[in-house]
Every structure is written in C-alpha cells, then in structure tokens.
Design a protein around this motif. Structure first.
Motif, mmCIF file in Angstrom:
data_model
loop_
_atom_site.group_PDB
_atom_site.id
_atom_site.type_symbol
_atom_site.label_atom_id
_atom_site.label_comp_id
_atom_site.label_asym_id
_atom_site.label_seq_id
_atom_site.Cartn_x
_atom_site.Cartn_y
_atom_site.Cartn_z
ATOM 1 N N TYR A 98 42.902 34.018 43.682
ATOM 2 C CA TYR A 98 43.320 34.267 45.071
ATOM 3 C C TYR A 98 44.435 35.322 45.109
ATOM 4 C CZ TYR A 98 44.927 33.317 49.839
ATOM 5 O OH TYR A 98 45.283 33.452 51.163
ATOM 6 N N THR A 101 43.205 38.907 44.021
ATOM 7 C CA THR A 101 42.415 39.547 45.077
ATOM 8 C C THR A 101 43.311 39.997 46.220
ATOM 9 O OG1 THR A 101 40.628 38.015 44.504
ATOM 10 C CG2 THR A 101 40.373 39.295 46.524
ATOM 11 N N THR A 105 43.603 43.863 47.491
ATOM 12 C CA THR A 105 43.015 44.225 48.788
ATOM 13 C C THR A 105 43.988 44.127 49.953
ATOM 14 O OG1 THR A 105 42.305 41.955 49.248
ATOM 15 C CG2 THR A 105 40.787 43.356 47.995
ATOM 16 N N ALA A 110 39.615 38.322 52.044
ATOM 17 C CA ALA A 110 38.978 38.672 50.771
ATOM 18 C C ALA A 110 39.419 37.704 49.673
ATOM 19 C CB ALA A 110 39.328 40.109 50.386
ATOM 20 N N ALA A 111 40.712 37.364 49.652
ATOM 21 C CA ALA A 111 41.233 36.419 48.660
ATOM 22 C C ALA A 111 40.603 35.042 48.845
ATOM 23 C CB ALA A 111 42.747 36.335 48.765
ATOM 24 N N ALA A 114 37.034 35.141 47.433
ATOM 25 C CA ALA A 114 37.017 35.128 45.967
ATOM 26 C C ALA A 114 37.403 33.752 45.424
ATOM 27 C CB ALA A 114 37.953 36.198 45.423
ATOM 28 N N THR A 142 42.850 36.629 33.538
ATOM 29 C CA THR A 142 43.038 36.920 34.965
ATOM 30 C C THR A 142 44.512 37.069 35.303
ATOM 31 O OG1 THR A 142 41.078 35.536 35.346
ATOM 32 C CG2 THR A 142 42.337 36.192 37.272
ATOM 33 N N GLY A 309 32.038 45.365 46.526
ATOM 34 C CA GLY A 309 33.469 45.188 46.309
ATOM 35 C C GLY A 309 34.101 46.325 45.545
ATOM 36 N N VAL A 355 36.271 38.182 41.890
ATOM 37 C CA VAL A 355 37.226 38.990 42.674
ATOM 38 C C VAL A 355 36.490 40.130 43.375
ATOM 39 C CG1 VAL A 355 39.150 40.622 42.509
ATOM 40 C CG2 VAL A 355 39.278 38.420 41.326
ATOM 41 N N THR A 359 35.726 40.614 47.364
ATOM 42 C CA THR A 359 36.089 41.862 48.039
ATOM 43 C C THR A 359 34.900 42.450 48.776
ATOM 44 O OG1 THR A 359 37.704 42.282 46.278
ATOM 45 C CG2 THR A 359 37.119 44.133 47.694
#
Length: 643
Positions: A98, A101, A105, A110-111, A114, A142, A309, A355, A359
C-alpha cells in the motif's frame, strides 16, 4: 479521490482481512520436508549452520531459520505458532505494498487496489502458511524498493537522507540474501537498472545513489561471505552436477507457464497417484495439478493490469517492469544448468506485479470506476477457488509425523540418542515433541565408518532411537538399522503410514550387563550363559537382557524367546526371534556369540513382582527345546514394578 479518513479504515480493513485469510486453518497441514529442515537448522548458530549446510549440500542461508528459532522461543513450537511468523510477515507486506504504491502514484485509490490484490493473492496466502522464508523475502524486497525510492527522491531534491533509510536498506538486503540466494537476482536487476540510467541519462543523482547502494550491499556481503565460504566449499560440485529434475521446468513453455499459473493461482503440491514414495521412487517429486483455465485467465487479467500500470509511472516504470521480468529470465537461465528451481524462489516479484496491477486499475478507474471495481471483484472471485483448496485439503497426509510422535512421547527421555538419515526428522520432533532433549546423530556414513561412528554414539546413551521414512528396520537397504539390530537390543517399533520409530538399548545399558555367572545347557547341545536379574522397573519401561550362547553347530534355525510372566505363568510381554534380532540364525555360525534381547513392558502393568524367562524352540514345529534338566524355559531372574 479517497479521503485520509476513509483511506485509514480501508487499510485497517485490508490488514484484518489479510490476517484472517492467512491464519485460517493454519495448522491444517502437517509440517512438510522443507519446514522440518527449517526447524532442524533453527537452533544452529552461524558457523554450525554453515557446516551443516555444507555436509547436507544445502544452499539455503540461515537468517530466516535463526529468526524462526527466536520466534519459537517467544511464541511456542506448535505448527500454528511456528507458521504464525510467516503470517505476520505477510500481513505486514500488505501495508508495505500500500505504502509503495502510494509513494509511486500519490493516489490512495491505486494503493487500495494494489493492497486489495495483495490481500487475496493465492500464492501470497499459500506461502504465508509455511515455515519457510519466502514471505519474509517478499517483504524484504518490497520494503527495499520502498526505501530506495524514498532515498532516490531525496537525493534528487538534494535533501539529506536520514541514516535510518540506509540502515533499513541494509536490513532488507540482509534479510533477503540471508534467507535465499535467489534474492541476488533482484539486486542484479536493480544495479543494472541504475547503471543503465546513468549511461543513458548521464544522471549525477544516479551515480551518487549507485555508489551508496553498492556500499550497502558490501556491508551485507561482509556479513554473509564467511557463511557462504564455509557452505560452498563443500557443496559446489554437488549443486552443479547432482541435482535431479524435480519440477520439469527445463523447457521455456513449462518454466514460464508454471510461473504464470503459480504467481496468479498459487501452487498445488499433491503427489500424483503413480508416484509412490513407498517404492523408493523420488524422481517424480511434487507435480503441479493446477486449474490451467483459471490460472491463465487470472494471468491475462494481471498482465493487462501490469501493462496499463507501467505507463502510469515515470522513470520508475522501467525499473518496476525490470523487477517483474528480469529475475524470471535469470531463473530460466539458471535452470539450464541446475533444474532445482521453483516459482516460489521468485515470490518477491509478485508484490511488484500487484503494485503495477493496482496502478493500472487506478488508470482504468479514471475512465470507468465501475470497470475497475469489476476487475477487482473478478480477481477476488477467481482467487477463492485455489484458496479454498488450501484451506480444505491436507496435500501431504503421508508426511504427517504427529501420530507417530504421539505414540512415542511417553517413551522419550532427555538424553536419548536418535539416529536418522532424513534431515527433517529433528525439525518435525522439535515441534511435535518440544524440548525433548534428544541427542541427534545424522547417519550419513560410509560402510567403513558406520561401525565406529555408531559405536561411539551409543556408548554414552541408555536408549537409542532410529527414525526413518519409508524404510522400516527390516528393509534390506536400511544399513543403519541392520547395524543396530546386530549390536543392540531391539525393544520397540512402531510406524504410521511412512514414518518409522524404533527403540534400541545399547549393550552397556541392558538390565543384566556384566559377567555371566549362570550356565544352562539345552538338549540340542546349545549352552546359555547369563547374569541373573533382579531389577526394579516401572510400567512402560524398556527391558533388555544380555545372553551368551555357545553353539557346537546345528542345522536348525532355533528361535530364542524372552518372556515377562506373572506368577501363574501368563505371558505379559515377550520378544521372539533368532539371535541378534534375527540377523545371526543359529545355523549360520559355530562357537560363542553374545546377543541382546529386549521388550517393552506394558504401560498398564500393575505394580508387583514378575518373572523373566528365556528359552528356545524349533520354529518349524513350535516345540520348545528342553534343558538338560527337562525344563521348558530358564528363569533368569525377576523384576519388581513400582507404582
């Protein structure tokens, strides 16, 4: 746009959902080989771990294993407790996806997309329920990307980078590389991306970033290199030449097809019906039995989201795409000289895929939010089938040692010795018989060293276990069992499906060890010498005697019986067989021979006095051979049971 307040509660909801999905039926499946190996290594320190890895041709580093050991000391050693570590790591991964992303972005929606995909991802759920390092590696990778992105942004704006960011990068690389060497594919990808950015953009920020990043990697290398050196000094040749093809991924179609299906649908590790481990056929390994239509459908949806994305990000799009693609290509290249490779090794690429997928869904939502939400709903729905299979099916019932552990638990004492060939046995019992105090001996002997190694090992033990899988104590290929049968008293055996436990009493620990003081001759010319017995025991204890035979020569394979009887002669426990646990029949030798014979006293035997009788009989007729005084047996002593 999503408000901060709503974004907060969405995040909490996803984390709680992720925790529920990952902890449900967490102990449904028994520990399997790899988890047992994790627990076998867990108590070993840095160089002990490396030396054992060298002996076993094991190329996994130690970090996750040692963290698991610390976790079990704090939380417990049950299956549920052990796997809970991976569960929490995987839940934390949802939060990091989260945040990453959102950083890339600047769009909470978007978060949220994802993080939702991460929450329900079948493969991430699957490996969150294993005591293996794959979830930790995915979290480390990540988090490293999140950290490096923030560092780069600060360098680009000529802001001071807090030391904490660099320390976090060191920690992430240490956790990743220290848990699996295939993490190196990610580092290769990142370094190459930075170098290419420097070459084509002539970017001074990237130059400074690369130098610092190389410094971080060097620190981790200094920590790991002694371990790697000790490990690979002994395993390099075996790794490059002796591995068998366990997964059939050496063709491009099989490799990329399996990765596409596993990454979206998750693995299904069942043994096909024609693969029978009882027949010593290990070549089949674990074969995937996926729903190909479901897997390909999910892959196409994911791929479309990723491609959309990618174009929503700036220069990071190429780095993100490289992280998704390059490690997989490197994995395929790796399989061309070593076929031991599985999609789980690249699990750390899945969060980056999600991710990009999230996106892409956000980009689609700007045109049609209903379409984006529909795709998310479809992905969630498609994830239900493989996840339900995980929750409802024990895919490895033949590897469950819990019933066997329950059977032997009353017999195990601290200080017992245990001989084993399969390296995961101590790991299983670390969980199923916690704090058992067993001293394990890995029995990878040559024919020349076996007698000396086992003689030295049992010399300080009053009881010795032989734990085995598939091969029982009478199996002709079980050389360790053969030696123990010839040189100790065999008092107990049990098995559950393919798991075997056998208990032996070494010669020095039998109940009448010492010089023989009594002698009896049988009508067939055999003579027995023994030391009289008068011992105190408890119900359920093992009992063993030493017998000395003088054989003038016979063609009949007489059997010896050891009986524990009540005063009225009723047999309560017994052991029958040819000398030395049927390895030295009377008709195969002449002269003197010492043997050790034992049995297990019944656990419900009442306190009192019982008698120990020994004799011989002809197995063809069942008739006992009388002594020279006409007796059917010799009473060599008695034992007293206390409450």
């Amino acid at each position: 746009m999503i408000s901060k307040h709503r974004s907060f509660w969405i995040s909490i909801g996803l984390l709680l959902t992720g925790l529920a999905l990952r902890s449900y039926n967490l102990d449904l499946r028994a520990l399997w080989f790899d988890e047992g190996i994790t627990l076998m290594y867990a108590p070993l320190r840095y160089f002990e771990n490396a030396r054992m890895a060298s002996v076993l041709v094991d190329v996994n580093p130690f970090v996750y294993r040692r963290l698991t050991w610390v976790w079990t000391l704090l939380i417990g050693k049950s299956i549920w407790s052990i796997r809970l570590f991976s569960v929490w790591v995987s839940v934390l991964l949802i939060a990091v996806v989260y945040r990453l992303t959102l950083d890339l972005t600047k769009r909470p929606l978007a978060a949220a997309f994802a993080a939702t995909l991460t929450t329900v991802s079948p493969i991430l759920i699957y490996y969150s329920q294993e005591a293996k390092g794959y979830s930790l590696i995915a979290l480390a990778a990540t988090t490293l990307l999140l950290c490096l992105n923030r560092i780069y942004q600060k360098l680009q704006r000529q802001q001071t980078v807090a030391l904490g960011y660099w320390l976090l990068a060191v920690l992430c690389i240490g956790l990743g590389m220290g848990s699996h060497y295939i993490f190196a594919f990610l580092l290769v990808t990142l370094n190459a991306a930075i170098i290419l950015h420097i070459i084509f953009k002539r970017n001074h920020t990237s130059q400074r970033f690369l130098l610092r990043f190389l410094g971080v990697q060097t620190l981790v290398a200094c920590f790991l290199l002694p371990f790697v050196w000790v490990t690979f000094m002994g395993v390099t040749g075996a790794v490059s030449t002796d591995q068998i093809d366990q997964n059939n991924l050496n063709t491009a179609a099989a490799f990329f097809g399996r990765h596409a299906v596993d990454f979206t649908q998750g693995p299904f590790t069942g043994l096909p019906a024609d693969c029978m481990p009882q027949q010593h056929d290990y070549s089949c390994g674990y074969q995937p039995q996926p729903n190909w239509a479901l897997g390909i459908g999910m892959f196409l949806v994911t791929l479309a989201g990723i491609l959309i994305g990618v174009w929503q990000l700036r220069w990071q799009r190429w780095v993100a795409l490289a992280i998704v693609i390059v490690p997989v290509l490197l994995g395929y290249a790796f399989t061309q000289f070593n076929t031991f490779f599985f999609p789980r090794f690249l699990l750390y690429t899945v969060p980056v895929q999600l991710v990009l997928f999230g996106t892409g869904l956000y980009a689609l939502s700007k045109r049609s939010r209903l379409a984006a939400l529909g795709i998310v709903a479809a992905f969630v729905a498609l994830s239900i089938t493989p996840t339900r299979t995980l929750y409802a099916t024990d895919t490895r019932p033949d590897f469950d040692w819990q019933p066997l552990a329950a059977q032997i638990a009353p017999l195990v004492d601290a200080g017992d010795g245990a001989v084993h060939v399969w390296v995961w046995v101590p790991g299983y019992l670390y969980s199923y018989l916690p704090d058992n105090g067993i001293d394990y001996k890995l029995a990878h002997f040559t024919p020349e060293t076996r007698p000396t190694e086992l003689t030295d090992f049992i010399a300080s033990k009053n009881k010795v276990w032989l734990f085995d899988w598939i091969t029982g104590p009478r199996d002709p290929i079980n050389d360790n069992a053969k030696w123990l049968l010839e040189n100790t008293a065999f008092v107990y055996e049990t098995n559950d499906t393919t798991a075997y436990a056998n208990l032996f009493i070494p010669p020095h620990a039998v109940d009448n060890a010492g010089e023989a003081t009594e002698q009896v001759t049988f009508a067939n010319g055999l003579t027995l010498n023994y030391a009289a017995i008068d011992v105190t025991k408890q119900a359920g204890d093992p009992f063993a005697v030493e017998l000395h035979w003088d054989n003038p020569g016979t063609e009949t394979p007489y059997k010896v019986f050891l009986h524990i009887t009540a005063a009225d002669g009723f047999v309560l426990a017994q052991q029958d067989g040819e000398p030395r646990n049927s390895t030295r029949p009377f008709n195969t030798w002449i002269g003197d021979l010492t043997e050790w014979k034992g049995t297990l006293l019944p656990s419900d035997l009442a306190a009192g006095t019982y008698f120990v009788n020994v004799g011989i009989y002809d197995p063809a007729t069942g008739n006992r051979i009388l002594t020279d005084t006409g007796a059917e047996f010799i009473r060599i002593g008695q034992l007293t049971l206390t409450p």
